[in-house]
Enzyme design. Structure first.
Site, mmCIF file in Angstrom:
data_model
loop_
_atom_site.group_PDB
_atom_site.id
_atom_site.type_symbol
_atom_site.label_atom_id
_atom_site.label_comp_id
_atom_site.label_asym_id
_atom_site.label_seq_id
_atom_site.Cartn_x
_atom_site.Cartn_y
_atom_site.Cartn_z
ATOM 1 N N LEU A 137 47.622 98.586 16.435
ATOM 2 C CA LEU A 137 48.974 99.112 16.608
ATOM 3 C C LEU A 137 49.348 99.269 18.077
ATOM 4 O O LEU A 137 48.525 99.628 18.915
ATOM 5 C CB LEU A 137 49.086 100.464 15.894
ATOM 6 N N GLU B 74 53.193 99.981 20.755
ATOM 7 C CA GLU B 74 54.429 100.781 20.779
ATOM 8 C C GLU B 74 55.483 100.258 19.807
ATOM 9 O O GLU B 74 56.359 101.009 19.359
ATOM 10 C CB GLU B 74 55.030 100.850 22.190
ATOM 11 N N HIS C 43 54.871 99.121 16.728
ATOM 12 C CA HIS C 43 54.554 99.797 15.462
ATOM 13 C C HIS C 43 54.906 101.287 15.557
ATOM 14 O O HIS C 43 55.399 101.876 14.593
ATOM 15 C CB HIS C 43 53.060 99.674 15.150
ATOM 16 N N ASP D 176 59.803 90.171 14.080
ATOM 17 C CA ASP D 176 59.555 89.219 12.993
ATOM 18 C C ASP D 176 60.843 89.099 12.188
ATOM 19 O O ASP D 176 60.932 89.542 11.038
ATOM 20 C CB ASP D 176 58.392 89.710 12.129
HETATM 21 O O1 PAF Z 1 54.374 92.035 10.115
HETATM 22 C C1 PAF Z 1 53.180 92.170 9.759
HETATM 23 O O2 PAF Z 1 52.370 92.792 10.458
HETATM 24 C C2 PAF Z 1 52.730 91.582 8.431
HETATM 25 O O3 PAF Z 1 53.321 90.357 8.193
HETATM 26 C C3 PAF Z 1 52.956 92.542 7.242
HETATM 27 C C4 PAF Z 1 54.423 92.812 6.985
HETATM 28 C C5 PAF Z 1 52.228 93.858 7.493
HETATM 29 C C6 PAF Z 1 52.368 91.926 5.964
HETATM 30 O O4 PAF Z 1 51.005 91.679 6.089
#
Ligand code: PAF
Length: 286
Positions: free
Chosen positions: A33, A35, A37, A150
């Site tokens: 993780l 920043e 996240h 993403d």
């Molecule tokens: O974005 C991510 O880290 C991954 O694609 C997710 C959404 C946790 C699914 O594994």
């Protein structure tokens, strides 16, 4: 803050919270993780009584030649970050807990998954849709939090939730960047010092695309063409794609005449990085 490894433990904890009338947010992650996240956790904590963070490197979303084995992992670091940001539970299953022997059900999607990252990562979104559906079924959250870095994933998850009548809210959160503009990513740790410098070409291209749109350019070929030239000037960069697509369908557009996503994927050395902006987030110049 608790760490649990089984579906049963998550269900028991969430059931207890539900009995108390509490709301639950979910932040799905693959761990390591940063920043970016942390901003999702902060948002969930601010909008829900309890926050679950899933921390699972999902094998199903990696292609055979991708970095599943080397993907960075550090549960102790993740636990400290979740604790500091007020998360309540980490779900950290082993792959066998998520995919038991004989597992053979998948969630897939057409159209939206067939462009951008879906072209160069053919199995990726089937893996994402399947694991995200499983996480939604396990946690049954009121809301789930995804980063706009993403962007295609966020759009696909929103679409899936709508198509399949899943009963939760999807919240998209802004990209978090380093001071020099590089979008935060767990994969940035793969970069050498020289590559780290070269990687700035992604955010520079994004800034260029965004400023062209701000100043009224609508021709997609002009926008992506100028971005491509800028990236090509960086010797360590190899372009996967530079595209302007319809924000809802992820299909390429020739003219910017509707909400769009401008996205790039670029290899810096062996590391594939992505960056983007949604045109709805671009403030036009007046
Ligand atoms: O974005 C991510 O880290 C991954 O694609 C997710 C959404 C946790 C699914 O594994």
């Amino acid at each position: 803050m608790k760490i649990v490894k089984t579906v049963k433990e998550v269900r028991e904890q969430v059931a207890e919270w539900r009995k108390q009338g509490l709301t639950v947010g979910l932040v799905p992650t693959m761990g390591y993780l940063h920043e970016g996240h942390a901003s999702l956790i902060d948002r969930s904590v601010s909008e829900n009584d309890r926050t679950v963070v899933s921390d699972f490197v999902n094998p199903m979303q990696f292609g055979p030649t991708e970095d599943l084995q080397t993907y960075p992992r550090d549960l102790a670091h993740d636990a400290a970050l979740v604790e500091v940001h007020g998360g309540d539970l980490i779900f950290h299953p082993e792959p066998e807990e998520m995919y038991h022997e004989g597992f053979s059900s998948f969630v897939d999607m057409s159209v939206l998954t067939e462009e951008l990252c879906g072209l160069s990562r053919p199995v990726h979104f089937r893996g994402v849709c399947t694991v995200v559906t499983k996480l939604f079924n396990i946690v049954q959250p009121d809301a789930a939090y995804f980063g706009k870095k993403d962007a295609q994933q966020l759009t696909i998850v929103r679409h899936m939730v709508d198509d399949l009548n899943m009963n939760l809210r999807i919240v998209g959160c802004p990209i978090v960047r380093e001071d020099d503009g590089l979008a935060k990513s767990s994969r940035n740790t793969y970069l050498s010092a020289e590559e780290r410098q070269a990687a700035l070409v992604l955010s520079k291209a994004i800034a260029l695309g965004s400023s062209l749109i701000k100043t009224g350019e609508v021709n997609a070929a002009v926008i992506t063409g100028q971005m491509t030239e800028l990236i090509k000037a960086e010797p360590l960069a190899k372009i996967d794609y530079v595209k302007l697509v319809d924000a809802a369908t992820m299909q390429p557009i020739a003219v910017f005449d509707r909400p769009a996503l401008c996205a790039v994927a670029v290899y810096i050395g062996k590391t594939r990085l992505i960056d983007n902006f949604f045109t709805e987030d671009v403030v036009p110049e007046v």
